[in-house]
Write an enzyme that holds these catalytic residues in place. Structure first.
Site, PDB file in Angstrom:
ATOM      1  N   ARG A  60     -10.874  -1.650  10.014  1.00 47.90           N
ATOM      2  CA  ARG A  60     -10.237  -0.431  10.513  1.00 47.90           C
ATOM      3  C   ARG A  60     -10.692  -0.172  11.943  1.00 47.90           C
ATOM      4  O   ARG A  60     -11.705  -0.706  12.402  1.00 47.90           O
ATOM      5  CB  ARG A  60     -10.570   0.757   9.595  1.00 47.90           C
ATOM      6  N   TYR A 119       0.837  -1.205   0.000  1.00 49.87           N
ATOM      7  CA  TYR A 119       0.000   0.000   0.000  1.00 49.87           C
ATOM      8  C   TYR A 119       0.872   1.255   0.000  1.00 49.87           C
ATOM      9  O   TYR A 119       0.728   2.123  -0.859  1.00 49.87           O
ATOM     10  CB  TYR A 119      -0.892  -0.035   1.237  1.00 49.87           C
TER      11      TYR A 119
HETATM   12  P1  NAD Z   1     -12.776   1.828   0.297  1.00 52.47           P
HETATM   13  O1  NAD Z   1     -12.071   0.513   0.344  1.00 52.47           O
HETATM   14  O2  NAD Z   1     -14.098   1.958   0.954  1.00 52.47           O
HETATM   15  O3  NAD Z   1     -12.918   2.325  -1.215  1.00 52.47           O
HETATM   16  C1  NAD Z   1     -12.056   1.983  -2.253  1.00 52.47           C
HETATM   17  C2  NAD Z   1     -12.892   1.680  -3.483  1.00 52.47           C
HETATM   18  O4  NAD Z   1     -12.023   1.381  -4.592  1.00 52.47           O
HETATM   19  C3  NAD Z   1     -13.802   0.476  -3.297  1.00 52.47           C
HETATM   20  O5  NAD Z   1     -15.097   0.790  -3.768  1.00 52.47           O
HETATM   21  C4  NAD Z   1     -13.137  -0.609  -4.146  1.00 52.47           C
HETATM   22  O6  NAD Z   1     -14.053  -1.582  -4.605  1.00 52.47           O
HETATM   23  C5  NAD Z   1     -12.531   0.225  -5.250  1.00 52.47           C
HETATM   24  N1  NAD Z   1     -11.370  -0.417  -5.909  1.00 52.47           N
HETATM   25  C6  NAD Z   1     -10.303  -0.995  -5.334  1.00 52.47           C
HETATM   26  N2  NAD Z   1      -9.452  -1.450  -6.267  1.00 52.47           N
HETATM   27  C7  NAD Z   1      -9.991  -1.146  -7.487  1.00 52.47           C
HETATM   28  C8  NAD Z   1      -9.605  -1.353  -8.823  1.00 52.47           C
HETATM   29  N3  NAD Z   1      -8.467  -2.004  -9.131  1.00 52.47           N
HETATM   30  N4  NAD Z   1     -10.418  -0.909  -9.828  1.00 52.47           N
HETATM   31  C9  NAD Z   1     -11.597  -0.270  -9.543  1.00 52.47           C
HETATM   32  N5  NAD Z   1     -12.014  -0.052  -8.276  1.00 52.47           N
HETATM   33  C10 NAD Z   1     -11.235  -0.478  -7.262  1.00 52.47           C
HETATM   34  O7  NAD Z   1     -11.741   2.902   0.913  1.00 52.47           O
HETATM   35  P2  NAD Z   1     -11.921   4.464   1.208  1.00 52.47           P
HETATM   36  O8  NAD Z   1     -11.697   4.662   2.644  1.00 52.47           O
HETATM   37  O9  NAD Z   1     -13.149   4.981   0.581  1.00 52.47           O
HETATM   38  O10 NAD Z   1     -10.645   5.038   0.441  1.00 52.47           O
HETATM   39  C11 NAD Z   1     -10.745   5.671  -0.821  1.00 52.47           C
HETATM   40  C12 NAD Z   1      -9.362   6.155  -1.250  1.00 52.47           C
HETATM   41  O11 NAD Z   1      -8.848   7.070  -0.275  1.00 52.47           O
HETATM   42  C13 NAD Z   1      -8.334   5.038  -1.388  1.00 52.47           C
HETATM   43  O12 NAD Z   1      -7.515   5.305  -2.495  1.00 52.47           O
HETATM   44  C14 NAD Z   1      -7.516   5.151  -0.106  1.00 52.47           C
HETATM   45  O13 NAD Z   1      -6.207   4.695  -0.268  1.00 52.47           O
HETATM   46  C15 NAD Z   1      -7.584   6.651   0.171  1.00 52.47           C
HETATM   47  N6  NAD Z   1      -7.404   6.922   1.608  1.00 52.47           N
HETATM   48  C16 NAD Z   1      -8.413   6.706   2.490  1.00 52.47           C
HETATM   49  C17 NAD Z   1      -8.200   6.959   3.848  1.00 52.47           C
HETATM   50  C18 NAD Z   1      -9.286   6.764   4.875  1.00 52.47           C
HETATM   51  O14 NAD Z   1      -9.017   6.968   6.069  1.00 52.47           O
HETATM   52  N7  NAD Z   1     -10.509   6.436   4.527  1.00 52.47           N
HETATM   53  C19 NAD Z   1      -6.948   7.407   4.290  1.00 52.47           C
HETATM   54  C20 NAD Z   1      -5.941   7.593   3.353  1.00 52.47           C
HETATM   55  C21 NAD Z   1      -6.178   7.365   2.009  1.00 52.47           C
HETATM   56  N1  UDP Z   2      -6.266  -0.908  15.801  1.00 49.75           N
HETATM   57  C1  UDP Z   2      -6.650  -1.403  17.032  1.00 49.75           C
HETATM   58  N2  UDP Z   2      -7.704  -2.274  17.080  1.00 49.75           N
HETATM   59  C2  UDP Z   2      -8.390  -2.649  15.968  1.00 49.75           C
HETATM   60  C3  UDP Z   2      -8.003  -2.125  14.714  1.00 49.75           C
HETATM   61  C4  UDP Z   2      -6.915  -1.267  14.673  1.00 49.75           C
HETATM   62  O1  UDP Z   2      -6.072  -1.078  18.088  1.00 49.75           O
HETATM   63  O2  UDP Z   2      -9.346  -3.447  16.110  1.00 49.75           O
HETATM   64  C5  UDP Z   2      -5.150   0.061  15.745  1.00 49.75           C
HETATM   65  C6  UDP Z   2      -4.085  -0.252  14.711  1.00 49.75           C
HETATM   66  O3  UDP Z   2      -3.092  -1.087  15.279  1.00 49.75           O
HETATM   67  C7  UDP Z   2      -3.555   1.132  14.396  1.00 49.75           C
HETATM   68  C8  UDP Z   2      -4.764   2.046  14.589  1.00 49.75           C
HETATM   69  O4  UDP Z   2      -5.691   1.302  15.358  1.00 49.75           O
HETATM   70  O5  UDP Z   2      -2.562   1.512  15.310  1.00 49.75           O
HETATM   71  C9  UDP Z   2      -5.421   2.472  13.278  1.00 49.75           C
HETATM   72  O6  UDP Z   2      -5.651   1.321  12.515  1.00 49.75           O
HETATM   73  P1  UDP Z   2      -6.456   1.338  11.130  1.00 49.75           P
HETATM   74  O7  UDP Z   2      -6.414  -0.059  10.594  1.00 49.75           O
HETATM   75  O8  UDP Z   2      -7.782   1.956  11.323  1.00 49.75           O
HETATM   76  O9  UDP Z   2      -5.651   2.334  10.190  1.00 49.75           O
HETATM   77  P2  UDP Z   2      -4.093   2.657   9.917  1.00 49.75           P
HETATM   78  O10 UDP Z   2      -3.947   4.061  10.361  1.00 49.75           O
HETATM   79  O11 UDP Z   2      -3.223   1.731  10.711  1.00 49.75           O
HETATM   80  O12 UDP Z   2      -3.941   2.472   8.465  1.00 49.75           O
END
Ligand code: NAD
Ligand code: UDP
Ligand code: UDP
Length: 311
Positions: free
Chosen positions: A185, A144
């Site tokens: 998460r 990732y």
């Molecule tokens: P999510 O898993 O809910 O959404 C990701 C979506 O992308 C899903 O609908 C999945 O089916 C689709 N997808 C995955 N691989 C694909 C592919 N090869 N082709 C087409 N579709 C595909 O996650 P999210 O939390 O909504 O995250 C969305 C974006 O934001 C991601 O790129 C993630 O890395 C980024 N992001 C999210 C967070 C967060 O805290 N939510 C933090 C940092 C970055």
């Molecule tokens: N974590 C936890 N219990 C859970 C899931 C996650 O204590 O059931 C912790 C994990 O080890 C990390 C933080 O919560 O330190 C955030 O984890 P998450 O998977 O939400 O996102 P990350 O920021 O690690 O990508």
């Protein structure tokens, strides 16, 4: 009115983004392979005249016409992105090239969803955009983290080589309704465990920190970044209020009024010890800052999970 492509549009963040764009009057093409996305996130948009759903995997080329692209396709939960690590890398590399190729052909501005994970287990705290990061290239999170770092490099090089308009957002932990209850998460785990009366699983001693941004704030920041005509980024977008996982557990127990106990489990390898965005750049250049405190955001998130779990 523009035609806007949202890859990953059936996911947690993507589906909220589709809603906001449609409300604003845009036409939305949602592309998703439904790996972690769910039809229920976009069910209410099916049949809407401004909404089109395409089941497609961005690892394969795609040809359609659009004015702007939000590239969100990529699993975001550590459990989901490690399930098929090679596929995760392909999505952020081969998939990214395809989406950039599409942007180049359409002369579309593209916003790419990067992540705080590009900073790895950071030695600079809070993290500023000029910090290069501390990432283990071989560890379980590398599919990732390194994928997202290559994706940023690809975006920047398409910008430099082809004058493509690129916007880079580094998203810090975001939560809210429509996060899959089973995605592993921390917020979805803690809330579903609390509502079911199961122990809350604290990985390690729970002293590690994260900063949690409510989804509405995040989407507002993302759209502001896309619509600014000057700044490519990267921009940290997140909430700078930092919580340990123990503090988060207490807040979830208070909001759900649950009597669940805490259970310590082993800390996963390479789990970042601390994470907090410095958002001065977004504040100054985009006029954006988050508004929703964790306690407020947890209320609507807990309400969503109550409905999902039927409790
Ligand atoms: P999510 O898993 O809910 O959404 C990701 C979506 O992308 C899903 O609908 C999945 O089916 C689709 N997808 C995955 N691989 C694909 C592919 N090869 N082709 C087409 N579709 C595909 O996650 P999210 O939390 O909504 O995250 C969305 C974006 O934001 C991601 O790129 C993630 O890395 C980024 N992001 C999210 C967070 C967060 O805290 N939510 C933090 C940092 C970055
Ligand atoms: N974590 C936890 N219990 C859970 C899931 C996650 O204590 O059931 C912790 C994990 O080890 C990390 C933080 O919560 O330190 C955030 O984890 P998450 O998977 O939400 O996102 P990350 O920021 O690690 O990508
Ligand atoms: N591509 C795509 N849709 C388009 C245009 C391009 O999926 O509308 C893909 C195609 O697979 C191509 C990749 O994007 O290989 C990169 O395109 P680019 O034009 O940058 O490179 P080239 O075609 O010269 O390899």
């Amino acid at each position: 009115m523009s035609a806007i492509l949202v890859t990953g549009g059936a996911g947690f963040l993507g589906s909220h983004l589709c809603d906001r764009l449609i409300e604003r009057g845009d036409d939305v093409i949602c592309v998703d392979n439904f790996f972690t996305g769910r039809k229920q996130n976009i069910q209410h948009l099916i049949g809407h005249p401004q909404f089109e759903l395409v089941r497609h995997d961005i690892v394969h080329p795609l040809y359609l016409e659009c004015d702007q692209i939000y590239n969100l396709a990529c699993p975001a939960s550590p459990v989901a992105y490690q399930y098929n690590a090679i596929k995760t890398i392909k999505t952020s590399t081969v998939g990214m090239v395809n989406v950039l190729g599409l942007a180049k052909r359409c002369r579309a501005r593209i916003l790419h969803a990067s992540t705080s994970e590009v900073y790895g287990d950071p030695e600079v705290h809070p993290q500023t955009e000029d910090y290069w990061g501390h990432v283990n290239p071989l560890g379980p999170r590398s599919c990732y983290d390194e994928g997202k770092r290559v994706a940023e490099s690809l975006c920047m090089n398409y910008h430099l080589a082809h004058d493509l308009e690129v916007r880079l957002i580094r998203i810090f932990n975001t939560y809210g309704p429509r996060m899959d209850p089973n995605d592993g998460r921390v917020i979805s785990n803690f809330i579903t465990q609390a509502l079911r009366g199961e122990p809350l699983t604290i990985y390690g001693d729970g002293s590690q920190t994260r900063s949690f941004c409510y989804v509405d704030d995040l989407i507002a920041g993302m759209m502001k970044l896309m619509d600014n005509d000057e700044h490519t980024g990267p921009f940290n977008i997140g909430n700078p209020v930092e919580n340990s996982m123990l503090e988060l557990a207490e807040k979830v127990l208070a909001e759900t009024q649950s009597k669940s106990e805490l259970k310590n489990l082993e800390l996963p390898a390479d789990d970042p010890k601390q994470r907090c965005p410095n958002i001065e750049k977004a504040r100054t250049l985009l006029g954006w800052e988050p508004k929703v405190p964790l306690e407020t955001g947890l209320k609507s998130t807990v309400a969503y999970y109550r409905e999902q779990l039927g409790v």
